[in-house]
Design an enzyme around this catalytic site. Sequence first.
Site, PDB file in Angstrom:
ATOM      1  NE  ARG A 259      43.525  21.125 -12.177  1.00 46.85           N
ATOM      2  CZ  ARG A 259      43.259  21.976 -11.212  1.00 46.85           C
ATOM      3  NH1 ARG A 259      44.083  21.791 -10.111  1.00 46.85           N
ATOM      4  NH2 ARG A 259      42.278  22.544 -11.279  1.00 46.85           N
ATOM      5  NE  ARG A 274      49.122  16.877  -5.854  1.00 43.49           N
ATOM      6  CZ  ARG A 274      49.086  18.207  -5.545  1.00 43.49           C
ATOM      7  NH1 ARG A 274      48.702  18.946  -6.710  1.00 43.49           N
ATOM      8  NH2 ARG A 274      48.939  18.616  -4.454  1.00 43.49           N
ATOM      9  CD  GLU A 346      43.764  23.866  -2.260  1.00 43.15           C
ATOM     10  OE1 GLU A 346      44.925  23.899  -1.960  1.00 43.15           O
ATOM     11  OE2 GLU A 346      43.309  24.457  -3.472  1.00 43.15           O
ATOM     12  CB  SER A 349      41.400  27.158  -4.346  1.00 45.38           C
ATOM     13  OG  SER A 349      42.294  28.367  -4.158  1.00 45.38           O
ATOM     14  NE  ARG A 388      42.791  17.513  -3.509  1.00 51.28           N
ATOM     15  CZ  ARG A 388      43.698  18.353  -3.727  1.00 51.28           C
ATOM     16  NH1 ARG A 388      43.448  19.555  -3.155  1.00 51.28           N
ATOM     17  NH2 ARG A 388      44.566  18.114  -4.300  1.00 51.28           N
TER      18      ARG A 388
END
Length: 420
Positions: A259, A274, A346, A349, A388
């Site tokens: 990403r 991230r 997080e 999801s 994470r």
Amino acid sequence: MIDIKLIRENPDIVFQAMAKRGESLASIDEVIELDNMHRQLLREAESLRAKRNDVSKQISKMKEKPADLITEMRCVGDKIREIESEVDQIAAKLEDKLLRLPNLPAPDVPQGKDSSDNVEVRSWGKPLEFSFTPLPHWDLGEKLGIIDFKRGVKLSGTRFYVLRGMGSLLQRSLISLMLDIHVKEHGYTEIYPPFMVKRECLVGSGNLPKFADNLYHDAEEDYWFVPTAEVPLTNLHRDEIIAPGTLPINYVAHTACFRREKMAAGKDTRGIKRGHQFDKVELYKFAEPETSDNELSKLVKDAEDICRKLNIPYRVIQLCTGDMGFAATKTFDIEMWAPGCQEWLEVSSCSNCSDFQARRANIRYRPDVESKPLLVHTLNGSGLALPRVLIAILENYQQQDGSIRIPEALIPYMNVDLIK
RNA sequence: GGAGGGGUGACCGAGUGGACGAUGGUGACGGUCUUGAAAACCGUUUUAGCUUUUUGCUAACGCGGGUUCGAAUCCCGCCCCCUCCGCCA
């Protein structure tokens, strides 16, 4: 993509749903207008074509081919071509507008404008009490020599890191644990998909055309790097009709994810939370519309199970209308508590995308042999995102001397019970 | 990367300019026959759009263009598959 028929016949439903998401409503008006123009031109073109087909048949039966009739038909042909090119242009515009409209939120999704309106559904475990001040993972990882930030930057620049030794083993063990549990205990089929896919796959999943700026792309070959395994998994059954009795289909895949994180520039720059490249184990379901809501609950439970087996406190959050992703009609996030950086991370999801992706990717099923093909519902959720979870383990299992205990469930994979 | 062969409905496979959305076969489904089954025979079996009460119309033979009154069929470009050669993990 939402159903053009719904927009055409019940525009109010669509307006209300988009308003709940905080979307601008102007593009819906544009869609309606383009749709009307498109259908009118299509009617014109089709009736001209019908005429041409009819006359051509007559000509084929004649011995003498009349020149004036052929001349007339040549004009009709020109006219058809003219209208068709107009139809194509309008259709392309309409398609583009439709592809940029997000999914409609399910009626029972809490209304809100951003993450502050999300609702906690349940929580598990209690944040640990420490007799010392817990360190953030970037300190722990560097001191233990298991995360190398400097060399990551040397190799690839900002937002890259290197895992080393026990850090690398920890991630690999987590991947194996997650895959094993989802395959053996939750009944998913493991998939190893390509990490680079064609453009139409990204359109099918909903990442294109709207979110091109978060994707890496090889322009020469037009390959796109997957931002999540959701992309290849969605497209596994693109342009297929799934046979009766096959649904639900459950897939699990471990992939790297790529990403650009342009939207999040400057956010979360510290640590491994991230990055431009990260690993994730992804859960994916194809389900019948009647059962998809229930399948979403199961998906969330399957992801939660990993948190429990790792014995890390977490909470489940339902996203409000304003915070949901583009393709989702309903979403639950799972967040692990990280005592070092003092935040909820997080790690998953989980979304029901209803028929939104299925319509884009043309994925249908037959309820029984005789019935017409219907669009499936697609669901996805992380199970879980590796960096994470790595953070959560380092920070939750840290000891006063800076060593890390290994969660019980991981010991058979790592063959050690401590990183020091 | 080079040379050759190929891509037609769920599958196999025919079709080289005009009634072909497509012969035939297989499979599937329904029926006749049968105590039941098999066999045999009869029938039904693509998708999408437009219009909608019905009828109907349009499009799709790998994809995109072109030629033609008319294209599965002729021409051009691209993609994919197979075989051989080269190269590589």
